[in-house]
Design an enzyme around this catalytic site. Sequence first.
Site: not given
Ligand code: LLP
Length: 436
Positions: A333, A360, A389, A329, A290-292, A244
Amino acid sequence: MNTRDTLYVKDGNLYIGEFMATELAKRFGTPLYVMDARYIAEVCDAFVAAVSRGGEGAVAFANKAFATLATARLAAAHGLWFDVVSGGELCLMQRAGADMKKVLFHGNNKTPKEIDEGLAAGIGFFVVDSLNELELLDEKAKKLGIRQDVLVRVNPGVSAHTYEAVVTAAPYSKFGFDVHTDAEEVIADIASRKGLVFRGLHVHIGSQIYDHSSYDQAIDVTVAFMKKLAGKGIVTDILDMGGGYGIYYTDEDPKFTPKRYAYTVESVARRVREKAAENGLKQPFVIVEPGRSIVGEAGVTLYTVGAIKDFPGVRKYVAVDGGMFDNPRYALYESKYSAVIANKADKPADEKVTIAGKCCESGDLIGKDIPLQHAETGDILAVFSTGAYNYSMASNYNLNAIPPVVMVDGDRADYIVKPQTYDDLLRNNTVPEWMN
Ligand code: LLP
């Protein structure tokens, strides 16, 4: 623009690694996702070092942010674990040759088929999120004669300061068991089952979070809960604090380096360890997910500018050859982005434009009021921080092809996802015989 040694402007041109963005656009076409391998590697190394400072831990890459074989291979080579949330992501891990013991399976509603697939793959941990899953998993594990390690997703009831769609740990969430109500009973139940082994807790409070206090609160509530469990003789070996961490999208956001992002990882891990010690608990193995923050800023999307429509005093549309099919996105959002004209990157960004897609729908925008150099048809537009994402949420809306992805590593650039053809778009279409 959050510049770095692999993302910079030289002689008026935007560079990614050693490539001029316009050169990449010419060689691979547009729209094009470009991913910077060096940046991803640097973040992975910084995060792994940060989580292991002062104790044992691991960084699990959240595949949902950007799931490809190449990034899985890259992250694994830098010591990362992974989280998956579907049979598809699980299959990706297997095909990437990941160590399945270092994979966590998330999801609030895993299907029976996905549970079978996870068990067959010998996955390290199921993160149990519902009573249905618990029953099913226990039954299936017993049938296979194994005891499956599980974490339990708990909801500490803490609101993260971010946008509502990505908050996951406020009260009444669809995710997890509430630490204040049902979680304790569920964990005691798991501890008594023959097919399952309770190994620890998982918490994920939301996404795109800068405010540390949300993590601190979540950790404090969760460690207090671990103490309660310890009182019942239940040991929490592992604490996974989710992901997150917020990244840079526009100048309203902080401009962090990988080291500075890693500081957040370090402080999450440190607080867990301090609170565990204060409460006399066994030090848990700390996982962050982390992902983002690993892939977000590694990505740049390149578009070619097409139609331009100016409504003086109201707004100016700069339309590109992509849109909500490669980046949904804004539509979902109202997310914000920054951009430059890659071939005029040193010119003043003295216009505010609305970047429109080609779908469209009026809501098909990449963003509104984006400061930009004067755009002309044929220019290459680079949108920053599109590594997370975007590709993973892309669609074939309007039967547009999902753009290919190119990985840049210094002076090398190659596809990691090839372009879709019209045949690909129609591959699964079929016309029943009775229609002929
Ligand atoms: N772990 C779990 C259980 C999660 O649900 C998520 C993200 C992460 C880790 C990774 O979170 P990050 O570090 O990437 O923030 N589609 C949305 C974001 C949805 C996130 C869902 N869960 C966007 O485009 O902002």
